[in-house]
Write a protein that holds these residues in place. Sequence first.
Motif, short mmCIF file in Angstrom:
data_model
loop_
_atom_site.label_atom_id
_atom_site.label_comp_id
_atom_site.label_asym_id
_atom_site.label_seq_id
_atom_site.Cartn_x
_atom_site.Cartn_y
_atom_site.Cartn_z
N THR A 1 0.94 -1.15 -0.03
CA THR A 1 -0.05 -0.11 0.05
C THR A 1 0.92 0.97 0.01
O THR A 1 1.72 1.44 0.72
N ILE A 2 0.61 2.10 -0.85
CA ILE A 2 1.34 3.57 -1.25
C ILE A 2 0.48 4.41 -0.97
O ILE A 2 -0.55 4.87 -1.57
N ASN A 3 0.77 5.46 0.07
CA ASN A 3 -0.01 6.58 0.31
C ASN A 3 -1.36 6.51 0.52
O ASN A 3 -2.40 7.41 0.28
N ASN A 4 -1.85 5.23 1.19
CA ASN A 4 -3.35 4.84 0.96
C ASN A 4 -4.23 5.04 -0.16
O ASN A 4 -5.33 5.41 -0.14
N ALA A 5 -3.36 5.10 -1.32
CA ALA A 5 -4.05 5.35 -2.49
C ALA A 5 -3.89 4.21 -3.60
O ALA A 5 -4.65 4.01 -4.54
N VAL A 6 -2.58 3.74 -3.45
CA VAL A 6 -2.33 2.53 -4.46
C VAL A 6 -2.01 1.43 -3.66
O VAL A 6 -1.42 1.36 -2.65
N GLU A 7 -2.63 0.13 -4.30
CA GLU A 7 -2.63 -1.07 -4.06
C GLU A 7 -2.01 -2.11 -4.81
O GLU A 7 -2.60 -2.22 -5.88
N ARG B 1 -22.69 -10.84 9.60
CA ARG B 1 -21.63 -10.38 8.47
C ARG B 1 -21.47 -8.83 8.33
O ARG B 1 -22.73 -8.37 7.79
N ARG B 2 -20.53 -8.41 8.27
CA ARG B 2 -20.42 -6.73 7.74
C ARG B 2 -20.61 -6.80 6.08
O ARG B 2 -19.95 -7.57 5.28
N TYR B 3 -21.52 -5.60 5.82
CA TYR B 3 -21.57 -5.51 4.42
C TYR B 3 -20.69 -4.30 3.99
O TYR B 3 -20.81 -3.46 4.63
N ALA B 4 -19.81 -4.36 2.81
CA ALA B 4 -18.91 -3.60 2.44
C ALA B 4 -19.11 -3.11 0.99
O ALA B 4 -19.28 -4.19 0.21
N LEU B 5 -19.33 -1.94 0.97
CA LEU B 5 -19.41 -1.27 -0.55
C LEU B 5 -18.16 -1.02 -1.30
O LEU B 5 -18.07 -1.05 -2.47
N ASN B 6 -17.10 -0.65 -0.61
CA ASN B 6 -15.72 -0.59 -1.22
C ASN B 6 -14.69 -1.65 -1.28
O ASN B 6 -15.11 -2.58 -0.54
N THR B 7 -13.57 -1.41 -1.99
CA THR B 7 -12.56 -2.32 -1.99
C THR B 7 -11.58 -1.32 -2.38
O THR B 7 -11.25 -0.44 -2.82
N ASP B 8 -10.14 -2.15 -2.08
CA ASP B 8 -8.89 -1.45 -2.23
C ASP B 8 -8.49 -1.86 -3.66
O ASP B 8 -7.76 -1.01 -4.29
N TYR B 9 -8.99 -3.04 -4.17
CA TYR B 9 -8.71 -2.87 -5.89
C TYR B 9 -9.54 -3.89 -6.35
O TYR B 9 -10.16 -4.77 -5.49
N GLY B 10 -9.69 -4.21 -7.62
CA GLY B 10 -10.70 -5.00 -8.06
C GLY B 10 -11.85 -4.77 -8.19
O GLY B 10 -12.33 -3.47 -8.23
N THR B 11 -12.92 -5.50 -8.41
CA THR B 11 -14.29 -5.30 -8.40
C THR B 11 -15.22 -5.84 -7.67
O THR B 11 -16.49 -6.11 -7.55
N ASP B 12 -14.77 -6.42 -6.36
CA ASP B 12 -15.57 -7.02 -5.19
C ASP B 12 -16.17 -5.92 -4.13
O ASP B 12 -15.81 -5.90 -3.10
N VAL B 13 -16.91 -5.21 -4.80
CA VAL B 13 -17.86 -4.28 -4.20
C VAL B 13 -18.95 -4.84 -3.88
O VAL B 13 -19.61 -5.73 -4.54
N ALA B 14 -19.82 -4.35 -2.76
CA ALA B 14 -20.80 -4.66 -2.31
C ALA B 14 -21.06 -6.35 -1.92
O ALA B 14 -21.78 -6.86 -2.77
N ILE B 15 -20.41 -6.62 -0.99
CA ILE B 15 -20.34 -8.02 -0.59
C ILE B 15 -20.31 -8.23 0.88
O ILE B 15 -20.20 -7.12 1.53
N TYR C 1 -5.75 1.84 -7.86
CA TYR C 1 -5.85 2.96 -7.47
C TYR C 1 -7.09 3.42 -6.69
O TYR C 1 -8.20 3.39 -7.51
N HIS C 2 -6.92 3.80 -5.58
CA HIS C 2 -8.50 4.27 -4.81
C HIS C 2 -8.09 5.59 -4.01
O HIS C 2 -8.61 5.81 -3.04
N GLY C 3 -7.45 6.30 -4.75
CA GLY C 3 -7.12 7.77 -4.02
C GLY C 3 -8.06 8.88 -4.14
O GLY C 3 -8.39 9.57 -3.59
N ILE C 4 -9.20 8.54 -5.25
CA ILE C 4 -10.48 9.37 -5.12
C ILE C 4 -11.40 8.52 -4.35
O ILE C 4 -11.97 7.59 -4.80
#
Length: 434
Positions: A111-117, A329-343, A138-141
């Motif tokens: 992880t770099i600057n909490n933006a790049v994984e 279970r915790r429901y998560a909308l976001n992810t650090d990389y990839g497409t595993d959102v809303a799981i 990249y999740h800096g935005i």
Amino acid sequence: MKRDFRIHQRWLAGTAIGLAALAGWAHSGFAADAGASAQTLPRFVQADLGVPGVTLDERGITVKSPDDAVRFRIGGRLQLDPGFGGTNPRIPDGFGSNIEVRRAWIETYLTINNAVELAFQYDLNTDRTPIQDAAIGYHGIKGLVVSLGNFKEPFSLQQLISDNNTTFVERALPDSLVPARNTGFAVAGYGDRWTLAGGVFGGNINTGVELGGIAGTVRATYAPILSESEVLHLGVAGSFRSYDQNDRSLSFSSKPEEFIFQTTLINTSTIRNANNLTRFGAEVAYQNGPLRVQGEYIRADVGRSGALSGATFEGGYVEGAWVINGKGRRYALNTDYGTDVAIFKGVQVGETERVSRGGIGVFELAARYSILNLKDGGIAGGVERDWTAGVNWYPDRNIRLMANYTHATADGSPVVGGQRIEADIAEFRLQLYW
């Protein structure tokens, strides 16, 4: 003889990973118990390894730069599956063995600057597809994730949920119609209740990025009910993959939802002259406290050239789970990389529930029905129906013990000349993950 040698290699590799995990778990747990009470323990207890910026905790070994701008973590997972069962009529060598190493992964994350994984996962237990995720994101935005590499296409809720967190030892039958991991480029966006992910993908990095044609895949979800204790999840997904003239081999198959059973009860064999493949998926899940119900419908339409007609294969499942003495279970909308959102993430084990803190762990009961139809367009692949019951025990945050029983019925099975075959299988799993 060669197979036995590979099995011994996998056992050694898996054992080494497991011992490392247990050592880290025990070290952090005992060190914490010596200096703090259960009421004052932090969420992740860390052990000082004597090297500045290096810690060992429940997520593995982490190395941090002095300003915390760069973090490197080494983790992994080990899944050991014993089991037994039988079929009627009997299939010779239906079981590979009565105990298998399902997964033995080494995982690294930078992880770099909490933006790049940057993520890389390698399975020591398979020669065919050892590389799992190999991606940069990249999740800096806020609300946006851009990813490149080998990762899961945005399709199917149960597929996108991590192998560490699936409710049962294996995913339901319709997962055989799902694209899973391939190499490509994807963009995922998410808001307070919605997600939208899409990308372009080639083939899998292990078998050849240039093989298997080109696909465009998209998934959208919305949660009309979303609170800490209650979630209503709705989602749809679509994918279109075209094949060139030199790569038109396509097939679908499925075995009962237990890994130790090595024989597919239904299969299409190779589908000749496949031009394209269109997939559609619909998913719904509702969780209220410790109770959760989830289901999906998946359809795959194969277009073929020449005088050959197309073929449609479809399947679905519905499952329910109850966390007896813990949170949902915790429901998560976001992810650090990839497409595993809303799981849905894994079952949460609180401090007072941990066996290492004097608790009894967390227990979960589950049941599922699934169906898969591989019979259409002149292709007699068969129809399978599975009933599965399971119980999971989470003694601590890094350990899960699972027990599943599956009764499978396949009509028109090519394995027995198009007749009916039944299978009853019990499988267990010891899972370590960090």
